[in-house]
Enzyme design. Structure first.
Site, PDB file in Angstrom:
ATOM      1  N   GLY B  90       0.871  -1.169   0.000  1.00  0.00           N
ATOM      2  CA  GLY B  90       0.000   0.000   0.000  1.00  0.00           C
ATOM      3  C   GLY B  90       0.903   1.213   0.000  1.00  0.00           C
ATOM      4  O   GLY B  90       1.873   1.250  -0.752  1.00  0.00           O
ATOM      5  N   SER B 122       6.023  -5.421  -0.670  1.00  0.00           N
ATOM      6  CA  SER B 122       5.945  -4.026  -1.141  1.00  0.00           C
ATOM      7  C   SER B 122       6.200  -3.036   0.007  1.00  0.00           C
ATOM      8  O   SER B 122       7.310  -3.011   0.546  1.00  0.00           O
ATOM      9  CB  SER B 122       4.598  -3.835  -1.828  1.00  0.00           C
ATOM     10  OG  SER B 122       4.543  -2.637  -2.525  1.00  0.00           O
ATOM     11  N   ALA B 123       5.238  -2.240   0.428  1.00  0.00           N
ATOM     12  CA  ALA B 123       5.455  -1.305   1.548  1.00  0.00           C
ATOM     13  C   ALA B 123       5.917  -2.057   2.799  1.00  0.00           C
ATOM     14  O   ALA B 123       6.772  -1.583   3.550  1.00  0.00           O
ATOM     15  CB  ALA B 123       4.189  -0.518   1.841  1.00  0.00           C
ATOM     16  N   HIS B 159       9.419  -3.425  -6.192  1.00  0.00           N
ATOM     17  CA  HIS B 159       8.877  -3.121  -7.539  1.00  0.00           C
ATOM     18  C   HIS B 159       9.972  -2.490  -8.405  1.00  0.00           C
ATOM     19  O   HIS B 159       9.695  -1.550  -9.157  1.00  0.00           O
ATOM     20  CB  HIS B 159       7.688  -2.143  -7.469  1.00  0.00           C
ATOM     21  CG  HIS B 159       6.516  -2.621  -6.679  1.00  0.00           C
ATOM     22  ND1 HIS B 159       5.592  -3.507  -7.185  1.00  0.00           N
ATOM     23  CD2 HIS B 159       6.096  -2.317  -5.423  1.00  0.00           C
ATOM     24  CE1 HIS B 159       4.647  -3.719  -6.259  1.00  0.00           C
ATOM     25  NE2 HIS B 159       4.935  -3.026  -5.187  1.00  0.00           N
ATOM     26  N   GLU B 194       9.736  -7.432  -9.375  1.00  0.00           N
ATOM     27  CA  GLU B 194       8.505  -8.141  -9.009  1.00  0.00           C
ATOM     28  C   GLU B 194       8.657  -9.632  -9.270  1.00  0.00           C
ATOM     29  O   GLU B 194       8.989 -10.042 -10.389  1.00  0.00           O
ATOM     30  CB  GLU B 194       7.332  -7.570  -9.799  1.00  0.00           C
ATOM     31  CG  GLU B 194       7.035  -6.127  -9.379  1.00  0.00           C
ATOM     32  CD  GLU B 194       5.939  -5.474 -10.195  1.00  0.00           C
ATOM     33  OE1 GLU B 194       5.603  -5.983 -11.283  1.00  0.00           O
ATOM     34  OE2 GLU B 194       5.422  -4.435  -9.735  1.00  0.00           O
TER      35      GLU B 194
END
Lengths: 235, 235
Positions: B90, B122-123, B159, B194
C-alpha cells in the site's frame, strides 16, 4: 500582484533545456535582466555550480543573466533583492529541506506576493502547491515539514503520467496514488502533463501549453480541462 | 533467530494475490496456524477490514487463519502474542506513520529478533530496510520519522523497474533516483524486481525467485546478482 509560471517540466523529449517554453519566458521576464536561480533540488545530485551553469546557458539565449543563490552570503537577502526567481527541478525533498533549513519560505512568499516573477519547473513547481505530498520523487532526505509555498490553493503533480494499459508492472498508477492522497487530504490536485504550465497572474490561474490537464478533486471523479481554462475557483 | 521474507510485491501480473509465492509461504509458515496481519498501508485507501478480508482469502488456500491487528484493543500486546506476522503493501508513508503512532517499531523488532516469522510485501518490505528513503510511494502523510525496522542493514527498493529506453517521459528513472539517494545516504540499496524476494534466516540473507536483483552500493557501479546469492556481507 502575483506573476508565476508553474511548469510541469524543464525539458520535453527531444528538445533542449527550457527550449519548449523560451518564447513564453521571453515575455514573462521581459522587464528583468537578471534571474536569481535556486539550484537546491540538484537533479542527479549535480552541484549547485554545475546546475547554475546549465540554467545560465539556457537563459543566455534570451539575453538574461542568471545568478545562483549559493553564491550569496545571505540567501534571505538575495531573495529580497531579486528582480526575478527561478527554482528548477530535481528532488523535491532535497529542495524543500534546503528551503526550510535556510528559512526561505516566508521570504519567498512575501516577494512573490509583491509581484516578483517566479518560474518553477518540476520540483520547483511542486513546492508552489499547498504541500509536497503529491510529488513523484524519492524521499531521500527527511525535511522538517511537507508544507510548501502555497502560491496556489491546491497541490501540483508535475510530470503527470497516464496509466500505461500494456504495462505488466504492478506499482500503483499515478491516478491511484492521487486517489490514495485523497484518503488523507482534501485539497484538489492538478496533474500537469509534460509541456503544460499554469500561469498565475494576480487572481487568475490559467492552464497553458498544448495539452489538457487532469483535475482531482476530493470525492469527485477526476476530469480533464483544456488549455486556456481559468482555474481561479479551484480550491 | 530471524526468519523473514521480504518480497518485492504481493502480486505478479496475471495471477492472484500472493499466488506466485504460496508454495514458499506454505513452508515458511508451516508451524503456525494463525497470522497477525497489519493492514496499515491501505492500498488504494481500502479499509483495514476490507484489506484483511483479501489477505484472509489468500491464506485460507494454505489453511492459515488471518487476524487483523486493528481488531485488537492493544496492538502492542497483539504483536507480542503473535505466532507470525504479515505486513502488506500500500502506501509506505501511511504504514510508517501508523507504526510510529502506535509505538510498534521496538516491539516488532523484538519479536522478529526472537524468531517470529515475518512476511513483508511491497510497503511491508520497504520498512524492513534501514529507512523508507527508497520507497516509490507518494508522501501523502508526514510520518514522525523515515526510520524503518532495520531487519537488514541496507535499504529496499521494491517493484524495481528497469529504465524504459523507448519512453518519452522525462521523469527520473529508478536508477537515477537511487543515485540521488546516494548523494545523501551511504547504505546499500537492493532493487527487488517483481517476483523476487529475500529470505533472511538468522545471519543469512538469500535472493530468491527467478530473477536477478540490482545492487546499488555507495560510490560503486550498480551490479546484478543472481537468485541464490548470499547477501550477508552487504552493508
Amino acid at each position: 500582484m502575483k506573476n508565476i509560471i508553474i511548469a510541469s517540466t524543464s525539458t520535453i523529449h527531444g528538445s533542449g533545456y527550457l527550449d519548449y517554453i523560451l518564447d513564453e519566458l521571453t515575455v514573462f521576464f521581459k522587464d528583468v535582466k537578471e534571474i536569481l536561480f535556486l539550484p537546491y533540488a540538484r537533479p542527479s545530485g549535480i552541484s549547485h555550480d554545475e546546475y547554475t551553469k546549465t540554467v545560465h546557458a539556457a537563459f543566455s539565449k534570451i539575453n538574461k543573466n542568471v545568478k545562483g543563490i549559493h553564491t550569496y552570503e545571505n540567501p534571505i537577502e538575495a531573495i529580497k533583492k531579486a528582480k526575478a526567481i527561478f527554482i528548477g527541478g530535481g528532488n523535491t525533498f532535497v529542495l524543500t529541506n534546503q528551503l526550510h533549513k535556510n528559512n526561505l519560505i516566508n521570504t519567498l512568499q512575501a516577494v512573490v506576493k509583491n509581484g516578483i516573477p517566479y518560474l518553477g519547473t518540476s520540483a520547483g513547481s511542486n513546492i508552489c502547491g499547498l504541500t509536497i505530498k503529491t510529488t513523484n520523487d524519492m524521499p531521500i532526505v527527511y525535511p522538517p515539514s511537507f508544507n510548501a509555498l502555497a502560491f496556489v490553493p491546491f497541490n501540483i503533480n508535475p510530470h503527470y503520467l497516464d496509466p500505461n494499459k500494456s504495462s505488466k508492472h504492478m506499482g500503483e498508477t499515478r491516478e491511484t496514488r492521487i486517489k490514495e492522497f485523497h484518503n488523507f487530504n482534501n485539497q484538489p490536485v492538478i496533474g500537469l502533463r509534460e509541456g503544460s504550465w499554469l500561469h498565475v497572474k494576480d487572481d487568475s490561474i490559467i492552464l497553458k501549453g498544448n495539452l489538457t490537464a487532469r483535475i482531482f478533486e476530493y470525492n469527485k471523479i477526476p476530469y480533464e480541462i483544456s488549455s486556456g481554462t481559468e482555474l481561479n475557483h479551484l480550491k
